[in-house]
Design a protein around this motif. Structure first.
Motif, PDB file in Angstrom:
ATOM      1  N   MET A 184      -2.158  11.763 -18.994  1.00  0.00           N
ATOM      2  CA  MET A 184      -3.310  10.996 -18.572  1.00  0.00           C
ATOM      3  C   MET A 184      -3.708  11.481 -17.181  1.00  0.00           C
ATOM      4  SD  MET A 184      -3.696   6.865 -18.436  1.00  0.00           S
ATOM      5  CE  MET A 184      -3.945   6.678 -20.181  1.00  0.00           C
ATOM      6  N   ASN A 185      -4.960  11.811 -17.028  1.00  0.00           N
ATOM      7  CA  ASN A 185      -5.433  12.332 -15.755  1.00  0.00           C
ATOM      8  C   ASN A 185      -6.553  11.446 -15.221  1.00  0.00           C
ATOM      9  OD1 ASN A 185      -5.777  13.938 -13.552  1.00  0.00           O
ATOM     10  ND2 ASN A 185      -6.980  15.484 -14.632  1.00  0.00           N
ATOM     11  N   ILE A 186      -6.183  10.463 -14.424  1.00  0.00           N
ATOM     12  CA  ILE A 186      -7.145   9.535 -13.828  1.00  0.00           C
ATOM     13  C   ILE A 186      -7.032   9.687 -12.320  1.00  0.00           C
ATOM     14  CG2 ILE A 186      -7.786   7.122 -13.520  1.00  0.00           C
ATOM     15  CD1 ILE A 186      -6.520   6.558 -16.249  1.00  0.00           C
ATOM     16  N   ASP A 187      -8.171   9.803 -11.655  1.00  0.00           N
ATOM     17  CA  ASP A 187      -8.174   9.976 -10.212  1.00  0.00           C
ATOM     18  C   ASP A 187      -9.001   8.894  -9.530  1.00  0.00           C
ATOM     19  OD1 ASP A 187      -6.627  12.402  -9.984  1.00  0.00           O
ATOM     20  OD2 ASP A 187      -8.318  13.424 -10.932  1.00  0.00           O
ATOM     21  N   ILE A 188      -8.784   8.770  -8.226  1.00  0.00           N
ATOM     22  CA  ILE A 188      -9.580   7.840  -7.430  1.00  0.00           C
ATOM     23  C   ILE A 188     -11.052   8.226  -7.553  1.00  0.00           C
ATOM     24  CG2 ILE A 188     -10.049   7.061  -5.066  1.00  0.00           C
ATOM     25  CD1 ILE A 188      -7.047   7.389  -4.513  1.00  0.00           C
ATOM     26  N   GLN A 189     -11.904   7.245  -7.701  1.00  0.00           N
ATOM     27  CA  GLN A 189     -13.355   7.324  -7.874  1.00  0.00           C
ATOM     28  C   GLN A 189     -13.780   7.587  -9.321  1.00  0.00           C
ATOM     29  OE1 GLN A 189     -15.052   9.967  -4.960  1.00  0.00           O
ATOM     30  NE2 GLN A 189     -14.692   8.524  -3.300  1.00  0.00           N
ATOM     31  N   ASP A 190     -12.835   7.757 -10.213  1.00  0.00           N
ATOM     32  CA  ASP A 190     -13.199   7.877 -11.628  1.00  0.00           C
ATOM     33  C   ASP A 190     -13.706   6.530 -12.133  1.00  0.00           C
ATOM     34  OD1 ASP A 190     -12.386  10.491 -11.693  1.00  0.00           O
ATOM     35  OD2 ASP A 190     -10.608  10.147 -12.925  1.00  0.00           O
ATOM     36  N   VAL A 191     -14.627   6.576 -13.075  1.00  0.00           N
ATOM     37  CA  VAL A 191     -15.092   5.370 -13.758  1.00  0.00           C
ATOM     38  C   VAL A 191     -14.534   5.424 -15.171  1.00  0.00           C
ATOM     39  CG1 VAL A 191     -17.110   4.105 -14.593  1.00  0.00           C
ATOM     40  CG2 VAL A 191     -17.180   5.223 -12.352  1.00  0.00           C
ATOM     41  N   ILE A 192     -13.851   4.346 -15.555  1.00  0.00           N
ATOM     42  CA  ILE A 192     -13.235   4.301 -16.874  1.00  0.00           C
ATOM     43  C   ILE A 192     -13.660   3.027 -17.596  1.00  0.00           C
ATOM     44  CG2 ILE A 192     -11.258   5.712 -16.195  1.00  0.00           C
ATOM     45  CD1 ILE A 192      -9.601   3.185 -15.957  1.00  0.00           C
ATOM     46  N   THR A 193     -13.632   3.068 -18.918  1.00  0.00           N
ATOM     47  CA  THR A 193     -13.919   1.894 -19.735  1.00  0.00           C
ATOM     48  C   THR A 193     -12.634   1.489 -20.437  1.00  0.00           C
ATOM     49  OG1 THR A 193     -16.175   2.660 -20.096  1.00  0.00           O
ATOM     50  CG2 THR A 193     -15.344   0.966 -21.597  1.00  0.00           C
ATOM     51  N   LEU A 194     -12.276   0.222 -20.281  1.00  0.00           N
ATOM     52  CA  LEU A 194     -11.048  -0.283 -20.892  1.00  0.00           C
ATOM     53  C   LEU A 194     -11.361  -0.976 -22.217  1.00  0.00           C
ATOM     54  CD1 LEU A 194      -9.153  -1.680 -17.780  1.00  0.00           C
ATOM     55  CD2 LEU A 194      -8.984   0.576 -18.832  1.00  0.00           C
ATOM     56  N   ASP A 195     -10.319  -1.465 -22.868  1.00  0.00           N
ATOM     57  CA  ASP A 195     -10.476  -2.117 -24.169  1.00  0.00           C
ATOM     58  C   ASP A 195     -11.393  -3.335 -24.125  1.00  0.00           C
ATOM     59  OD1 ASP A 195      -8.828  -0.257 -25.325  1.00  0.00           O
ATOM     60  OD2 ASP A 195      -7.036  -1.509 -25.240  1.00  0.00           O
ATOM     61  N   ASP A 196     -11.558  -3.936 -22.953  1.00  0.00           N
ATOM     62  CA  ASP A 196     -12.449  -5.092 -22.839  1.00  0.00           C
ATOM     63  C   ASP A 196     -13.923  -4.684 -22.752  1.00  0.00           C
ATOM     64  OD1 ASP A 196     -12.644  -4.102 -20.263  1.00  0.00           O
ATOM     65  OD2 ASP A 196     -11.879  -5.895 -19.283  1.00  0.00           O
ATOM     66  N   GLU A 197     -14.195  -3.381 -22.899  1.00  0.00           N
ATOM     67  CA  GLU A 197     -15.542  -2.800 -22.877  1.00  0.00           C
ATOM     68  C   GLU A 197     -16.206  -2.862 -21.497  1.00  0.00           C
ATOM     69  OE1 GLU A 197     -16.688  -1.130 -25.526  1.00  0.00           O
ATOM     70  OE2 GLU A 197     -14.858  -1.667 -26.589  1.00  0.00           O
ATOM     71  N   GLN A 198     -15.445  -3.182 -20.458  1.00  0.00           N
ATOM     72  CA  GLN A 198     -15.974  -3.209 -19.103  1.00  0.00           C
ATOM     73  C   GLN A 198     -15.675  -1.875 -18.420  1.00  0.00           C
ATOM     74  OE1 GLN A 198     -17.755  -5.875 -17.885  1.00  0.00           O
ATOM     75  NE2 GLN A 198     -17.517  -6.560 -19.995  1.00  0.00           N
ATOM     76  N   GLU A 199     -16.582  -1.489 -17.513  1.00  0.00           N
ATOM     77  CA  GLU A 199     -16.372  -0.279 -16.737  1.00  0.00           C
ATOM     78  C   GLU A 199     -15.697  -0.641 -15.420  1.00  0.00           C
ATOM     79  OE1 GLU A 199     -20.290   1.484 -16.464  1.00  0.00           O
ATOM     80  OE2 GLU A 199     -19.612   3.016 -17.888  1.00  0.00           O
ATOM     81  N   TYR A 200     -14.720   0.181 -15.049  1.00  0.00           N
ATOM     82  CA  TYR A 200     -13.962  -0.013 -13.817  1.00  0.00           C
ATOM     83  C   TYR A 200     -13.988   1.273 -13.010  1.00  0.00           C
ATOM     84  CZ  TYR A 200     -11.923  -4.113 -16.083  1.00  0.00           C
ATOM     85  OH  TYR A 200     -11.748  -5.316 -16.717  1.00  0.00           O
ATOM     86  N   ILE A 201     -14.007   1.122 -11.699  1.00  0.00           N
ATOM     87  CA  ILE A 201     -13.848   2.276 -10.829  1.00  0.00           C
ATOM     88  C   ILE A 201     -12.425   2.254 -10.287  1.00  0.00           C
ATOM     89  CG2 ILE A 201     -14.763   1.110  -8.780  1.00  0.00           C
ATOM     90  CD1 ILE A 201     -15.986   3.933  -8.075  1.00  0.00           C
ATOM     91  N   VAL A 202     -11.810   3.417 -10.238  1.00  0.00           N
ATOM     92  CA  VAL A 202     -10.455   3.541  -9.716  1.00  0.00           C
ATOM     93  C   VAL A 202     -10.569   3.656  -8.196  1.00  0.00           C
ATOM     94  CG1 VAL A 202      -8.327   4.886  -9.740  1.00  0.00           C
ATOM     95  CG2 VAL A 202      -9.719   4.725 -11.818  1.00  0.00           C
ATOM     96  N   VAL A 203     -10.050   2.659  -7.481  1.00  0.00           N
ATOM     97  CA  VAL A 203     -10.164   2.663  -6.026  1.00  0.00           C
ATOM     98  C   VAL A 203      -8.875   3.098  -5.340  1.00  0.00           C
ATOM     99  CG1 VAL A 203     -12.047   0.992  -5.920  1.00  0.00           C
ATOM    100  CG2 VAL A 203      -9.691   0.195  -5.839  1.00  0.00           C
ATOM    101  N   SER A 204      -7.781   3.107  -6.086  1.00  0.00           N
ATOM    102  CA  SER A 204      -6.533   3.581  -5.523  1.00  0.00           C
ATOM    103  C   SER A 204      -5.565   3.960  -6.642  1.00  0.00           C
ATOM    104  CB  SER A 204      -5.899   2.509  -4.633  1.00  0.00           C
ATOM    105  OG  SER A 204      -4.797   3.049  -3.949  1.00  0.00           O
ATOM    106  N   LYS A 205      -4.625   4.823  -6.260  1.00  0.00           N
ATOM    107  CA  LYS A 205      -3.625   5.312  -7.217  1.00  0.00           C
ATOM    108  C   LYS A 205      -2.363   5.625  -6.429  1.00  0.00           C
ATOM    109  CE  LYS A 205      -2.997   9.425 -10.130  1.00  0.00           C
ATOM    110  NZ  LYS A 205      -3.690  10.619 -10.648  1.00  0.00           N
ATOM    111  N   THR A 206      -1.221   5.185  -6.923  1.00  0.00           N
ATOM    112  CA  THR A 206       0.034   5.498  -6.261  1.00  0.00           C
ATOM    113  C   THR A 206       1.155   5.553  -7.290  1.00  0.00           C
ATOM    114  OG1 THR A 206       1.419   4.972  -4.334  1.00  0.00           O
ATOM    115  CG2 THR A 206       0.752   3.120  -5.719  1.00  0.00           C
ATOM    116  N   THR A 207       2.206   6.242  -6.940  1.00  0.00           N
ATOM    117  CA  THR A 207       3.398   6.288  -7.781  1.00  0.00           C
ATOM    118  C   THR A 207       4.489   5.488  -7.086  1.00  0.00           C
ATOM    119  OG1 THR A 207       2.797   8.468  -8.614  1.00  0.00           O
ATOM    120  CG2 THR A 207       5.083   7.779  -8.911  1.00  0.00           C
TER     121      THR A 207
END
Length: 77
Positions: free
Chosen positions: A1-24
């Motif tokens: 899975m390759n998701i980065d900060i500022q990506d816009v994704i659509t989840l199962d709830d059909e809503q669009e989300y922007i990725v504002v942070s990512k950490t391990t």
């Protein structure tokens, strides 16, 4: 899975989300998402190529400083 900060994704709830942070943390990748229409935040982690909402409020509170640090770091770049 390759998701980065500022990506816009659509989840199962059909809503669009922007990725504002990512950490391990503890060998899992966590994402802080913001619902574009409702400004609702969601903390998720990767599990077998899908995002799962983290619902443990105590753990989420512990993780937020790491996410904030990553957000600030990405804003500098």
């Amino acid at each position: 899975m390759n998701i980065d900060i500022q990506d816009v994704i659509t989840l199962d709830d059909e809503q669009e989300y922007i990725v504002v942070s990512k950490t391990t943390y503890q060998e899992k990748t966590y994402y802080l998402l913001v619902d574009i229409l409702h400004s609702k935040t969601m903390l998720c982690y990767e599990d077998k190529e899908e995002l799962v909402e983290s619902k443990d409020k105590d753990f989420n509170t512990k993780l937020y400083p790491y996410l904030l640090k990553e957000s600030l770091k990405s804003m500098k770049n």
